[in-house]
Design a protein around this motif. Structure first.
Motif, mmCIF file in Angstrom:
data_model
loop_
_atom_site.group_PDB
_atom_site.id
_atom_site.type_symbol
_atom_site.label_atom_id
_atom_site.label_comp_id
_atom_site.label_asym_id
_atom_site.label_seq_id
_atom_site.Cartn_x
_atom_site.Cartn_y
_atom_site.Cartn_z
ATOM 1 N N LEU A 242 0.825 -1.214 0.000
ATOM 2 C CA LEU A 242 0.000 0.000 0.000
ATOM 3 C C LEU A 242 0.854 1.257 0.000
ATOM 4 C CD1 LEU A 242 -3.066 -0.424 2.392
ATOM 5 C CD2 LEU A 242 -3.055 -0.174 -0.084
ATOM 6 N N MET A 243 1.885 1.248 0.871
ATOM 7 C CA MET A 243 2.750 2.426 0.969
ATOM 8 C C MET A 243 3.587 2.601 -0.296
ATOM 9 S SD MET A 243 2.157 4.214 3.583
ATOM 10 C CE MET A 243 3.594 5.237 3.842
ATOM 11 N N SER A 244 3.966 1.484 -0.897
ATOM 12 C CA SER A 244 4.714 1.572 -2.153
ATOM 13 C C SER A 244 3.835 2.211 -3.230
ATOM 14 C CB SER A 244 5.150 0.167 -2.591
ATOM 15 O OG SER A 244 5.761 0.235 -3.852
ATOM 16 N N GLU B 198 10.832 3.692 4.725
ATOM 17 C CA GLU B 198 11.610 2.751 5.526
ATOM 18 C C GLU B 198 10.748 1.976 6.534
ATOM 19 O OE1 GLU B 198 14.744 4.460 7.859
ATOM 20 O OE2 GLU B 198 16.189 3.176 6.827
ATOM 21 N N ALA B 199 9.918 2.705 7.267
ATOM 22 C CA ALA B 199 9.072 2.043 8.273
ATOM 23 C C ALA B 199 8.097 1.089 7.586
ATOM 24 C CB ALA B 199 8.313 3.087 9.082
ATOM 25 N N ALA B 200 7.580 1.522 6.456
ATOM 26 C CA ALA B 200 6.633 0.673 5.732
ATOM 27 C C ALA B 200 7.283 -0.632 5.305
ATOM 28 C CB ALA B 200 6.109 1.409 4.509
ATOM 29 N N GLN B 201 8.581 -0.580 4.994
ATOM 30 C CA GLN B 201 9.287 -1.808 4.601
ATOM 31 C C GLN B 201 9.332 -2.825 5.736
ATOM 32 O OE1 GLN B 201 12.600 0.613 2.517
ATOM 33 N NE2 GLN B 201 12.933 -1.501 1.916
ATOM 34 N N VAL C 247 5.334 -1.444 9.105
ATOM 35 C CA VAL C 247 4.735 -0.484 10.039
ATOM 36 C C VAL C 247 4.059 0.633 9.246
ATOM 37 C CG1 VAL C 247 5.187 1.131 11.928
ATOM 38 C CG2 VAL C 247 6.517 -0.993 11.742
ATOM 39 N N LEU C 248 2.794 0.847 9.526
ATOM 40 C CA LEU C 248 2.069 1.920 8.853
ATOM 41 C C LEU C 248 2.188 3.193 9.688
ATOM 42 C CD1 LEU C 248 0.159 2.667 6.481
ATOM 43 C CD2 LEU C 248 -1.731 2.168 8.004
ATOM 44 N N GLU C 249 3.005 4.113 9.218
ATOM 45 C CA GLU C 249 3.191 5.375 9.939
ATOM 46 C C GLU C 249 2.315 6.444 9.308
ATOM 47 O OE1 GLU C 249 7.580 5.310 12.000
ATOM 48 O OE2 GLU C 249 7.319 6.458 10.164
ATOM 49 N N TRP C 250 1.448 7.015 10.118
ATOM 50 C CA TRP C 250 0.515 8.004 9.570
ATOM 51 C C TRP C 250 1.216 9.242 9.042
ATOM 52 C CZ3 TRP C 250 -3.806 6.498 7.851
ATOM 53 C CH2 TRP C 250 -4.450 5.401 8.445
ATOM 54 N N ARG C 251 2.360 9.585 9.694
ATOM 55 C CA ARG C 251 3.063 10.789 9.212
ATOM 56 C C ARG C 251 3.575 10.575 7.782
ATOM 57 N NH1 ARG C 251 8.980 11.149 10.644
ATOM 58 N NH2 ARG C 251 9.562 9.010 11.055
ATOM 59 N N SER C 252 3.933 9.315 7.466
ATOM 60 C CA SER C 252 4.385 9.030 6.099
ATOM 61 C C SER C 252 3.208 9.059 5.127
ATOM 62 C CB SER C 252 5.073 7.663 6.047
ATOM 63 O OG SER C 252 6.216 7.678 6.858
ATOM 64 N N VAL C 253 2.061 8.556 5.594
ATOM 65 C CA VAL C 253 0.859 8.602 4.748
ATOM 66 C C VAL C 253 0.513 10.065 4.451
ATOM 67 C CG1 VAL C 253 -1.617 8.094 4.641
ATOM 68 C CG2 VAL C 253 -0.045 6.417 5.636
ATOM 69 N N ILE C 254 0.561 10.881 5.504
ATOM 70 C CA ILE C 254 0.235 12.312 5.331
ATOM 71 C C ILE C 254 1.282 12.984 4.442
ATOM 72 C CG2 ILE C 254 0.076 14.527 6.577
ATOM 73 C CD1 ILE C 254 -1.093 12.795 8.947
ATOM 74 N N TYR C 255 2.545 12.609 4.644
ATOM 75 C CA TYR C 255 3.620 13.204 3.835
ATOM 76 C C TYR C 255 3.399 12.917 2.345
ATOM 77 C CZ TYR C 255 8.205 13.756 1.665
ATOM 78 O OH TYR C 255 9.238 14.103 0.820
ATOM 79 N N PHE C 256 3.199 11.638 2.017
ATOM 80 C CA PHE C 256 3.041 11.290 0.599
ATOM 81 C C PHE C 256 1.760 11.907 0.022
ATOM 82 C CE2 PHE C 256 5.843 7.451 1.481
ATOM 83 C CZ PHE C 256 6.912 7.950 0.738
ATOM 84 N N THR C 257 0.669 11.849 0.804
ATOM 85 C CA THR C 257 -0.591 12.427 0.317
ATOM 86 C C THR C 257 -0.450 13.927 0.109
ATOM 87 O OG1 THR C 257 -1.681 10.763 1.682
ATOM 88 C CG2 THR C 257 -3.091 12.454 0.743
#
Lengths: 258, 282
Positions: free
Chosen positions: B176-178, B247-250, B253-263
């Motif tokens: 999903l993160m990829s 990195e965390a997604a690998q 781990v689903l990090e919301w800050r990364s989801v928000i960053y990419f979005t």
């Protein structure tokens, strides 16, 4: 001959105008491309929009089509302002751009379906509209070919089919007969004549002999300003032919000032 | 007509316009060799890197770390190639004039194009699912025998070998993160395609920007930044990097800050693209 702006011969009042240009103005840097153009086109009128190269014809048409934003002024299409209500105004018009840019990898029906969807037609209406304009523009014989493989004449007709697809009340046709053979030109002129009673149509052309056959009114622009607005017959009578009238009206601007 | 009806009709029409642009773009990818070349070369590169450079078998672990670690680097090169034509092509062929004359908002045009390229990327990721099945198979070779005479054995075999051998939730999160990260790479290509007006220039600019945003999270770069400017500076650089956020997604781990960053990154790039396309009207 001095440049004069003739009164509008058809006396289109603002209330029955389907296309209304109000002090339309556009500059590119220091160059004024369109300078305060105002005119109205009513239902049933076919207006020939003439002028030499770089006179401001295409810029004016692009502003009406919503492709360019005017610096000031407005174009009101069937009651909707292109400045304040652009998308609704754009739904009221069909536009054939200069050079008829098309997607080469698509077939004509695929291209027309795309335009119909983008213009908001649902599936049932879309298919009916595509069938109708393929017949009207006589492009059925090339339906299975990619647009990139078509001759200039057929490409022009695909573009024209796209412009009339949604049967809009206002049509903007930039050189609609460019690249067509005499038979195709006749067919396009007949199509325009057939549609004319229900629409306001603005046409640009460089082929002056076509003007009396297609247009009920002529507006000549030069240097971004309207220099004449009359019927083709009157313009031709006054100058001894339409070509002479065009030259007199537009060459004066090219003469160096003393 | 009432205002509510007006709004409904306008929304429906805008959606139809967006859908028309999306469908046309997907069809363009499918009708030209571009999508097939992209899929073939991307999957081949990913396979070679995973099996050979990533040492997939040597890790002796039922995870896809040697597979996902290459995603940001491959996206850096492949996704700008996929996105470079989205606006540059329109401007080269003059069809931007046609698009701008349609009653479709800039948002519909920009999103339609982005989602089309994203769909092709999503399809490429779906084609890597055999890799996921492989780690499940290798991670849990359960002794369930398949028998054509007993259809139920197929379900038992799938349960034991396909759905039970690895941390599938973690792998799903990484996928999903990829996919989300791919959207960010594509949005760079989309915006620069509008700005550059030329496919080759758009590609080079996009690869450059994507490389900067990826390499900023590379340990070598971060240790260099730490040595030169201190830990805080390195943290700031890492926070901007796609690599760090992936990195965390690998690790599943689903990090919301990364989801928000990419979005947020996708949103900003789309806005930049929309603003630039709006400038064509000037």
């Amino acid at each position: 001959m001095s440049k004069t702006i003739e009164p509008n011969p058809t006396e289109v009042t603002k209330s029955d105008a389907m296309l209304e240009l109000n002090s339309l103005k556009k500059s590119f840097g220091q160059t004024v491309a369109v300078d305060n153009i105002s005119l109205s086109i009513g239902k049933g009128e076919v207006l020939g929009f003439l002028g030499p190269n770089a006179a401001g014809k295409s810029t004016t048409i692009r502003m009406i089509a919503g492709v360019l934003s005017p610096d000031s002024g407005d174009a009101v299409i069937n009651g909707h302002s292109i400045v304040t209500d652009r998308q609704t105004a754009q739904r009221q018009l069909g536009y054939l751009p200069e050079g008829a840019p098309l997607y080469n990898e698509m077939t004509p029906p695929g291209f027309l379906r795309f335009l119909a969807s983008a213009r908001g037609l649902d599936t049932a209406k879309r298919e009916a509209a595509v069938e109708r304009v393929i017949a009207d523009a006589r492009i059925g014989s090339v339906s299975n070919k990619r647009i990139g493989e078509l001759s200039k004449g057929f490409r022009r007709r695909v573009g024209l089919a796209g412009a009339i697809l949604t049967d809009p009340p206002v049509l903007l046709l930039d050189e609609p007969t460019d690249g067509l053979d005499p038979n195709q030109k006749r067919a396009v002129r007949a199509l325009i004549a057939r549609m004319a009673p229900e629409k306001a149509i603005l046409i640009t052309t460089h082929t002056l002999e076509e003007v009396p056959a297609m247009c009920s009114r002529v507006v000549v622009i030069d240097g971004g300003r309207i220099v004449a607005d009359d019927t083709p017959e009157t313009l031709a009578e006054n100058a001894g032919g339409l070509e002479a009238a065009f030259s007199e009206l537009t060459l004066a601007a090219e003469k160096p000032t003393a | 007509m009432s205002t509510a009806q007006d709004i409904w009709q306008s929304s429906t029409s805008s959606f139809l316009g967006f859908r028309a642009v999306y469908v046309r773009e997907v069809q363009t990818y499918i009708r030209t060799p571009m999508a097939y070349v992209f899929l073939a070369v991307f999957l081949l590169s990913l396979g070679v890197l995973t099996w050979e450079a990533g040492g997939f078998f040597e890790t002796n672990r039922a995870d896809l770390a040697p597979f996902f670690v290459w995603h940001p680097w491959l996206y850096t090169v492949f996704l700008p190639a996929l996105a470079m034509r989205l606006w540059a092509d329109e401007q080269t062929n003059g069809t931007d004039e046609l698009l701008l004359s349609l009653p479709v908002g800039l948002g519909g045009l920009v999103l339609g194009k982005l989602l089309a390229a994203w769909t092709i990327t999503g399809f490429a990721l779906i084609l890597t699912i055999p890799m996921w099945l492989t780690v499940n198979f290798l991670g849990s070779p359960a002794a369930v025998e398949l028998s054509w005479m007993n259809p139920g054995s197929l379900f038992k075999w799938l349960g034991a070998n396909v759905f039970g051998g690895a941390d599938n939730v973690a792998i799903f999160v990484t996928y999903l993160m990829s996919f989300l990260m791919a959207g960010a790479y594509l949005s760079i290509g989309l915006a620069l395609s509008a700005i550059a007006r030329n496919q080759v220039t758009a590609f080079i600019m996009s690869v450059f920007v994507a490389f900067i945003l990826t390499a900023a999270g590379w340990p070598v770069v971060l240790s260099g930044v730490t040595d030169s400017f201190g830990v805080d500076a390195a943290d700031s650089v890492a926070r901007l990097s796609f690599l760090s956020h992936f990195e965390a997604a690998q690790r599943g781990v689903l990090e919301w800050r990364s989801v928000i960053y990419f979005t947020g990154f996708i949103g900003l790039s789309c806005m930049l693209c929309g603003l630039w396309v709006a400038r064509l009207r000037e």
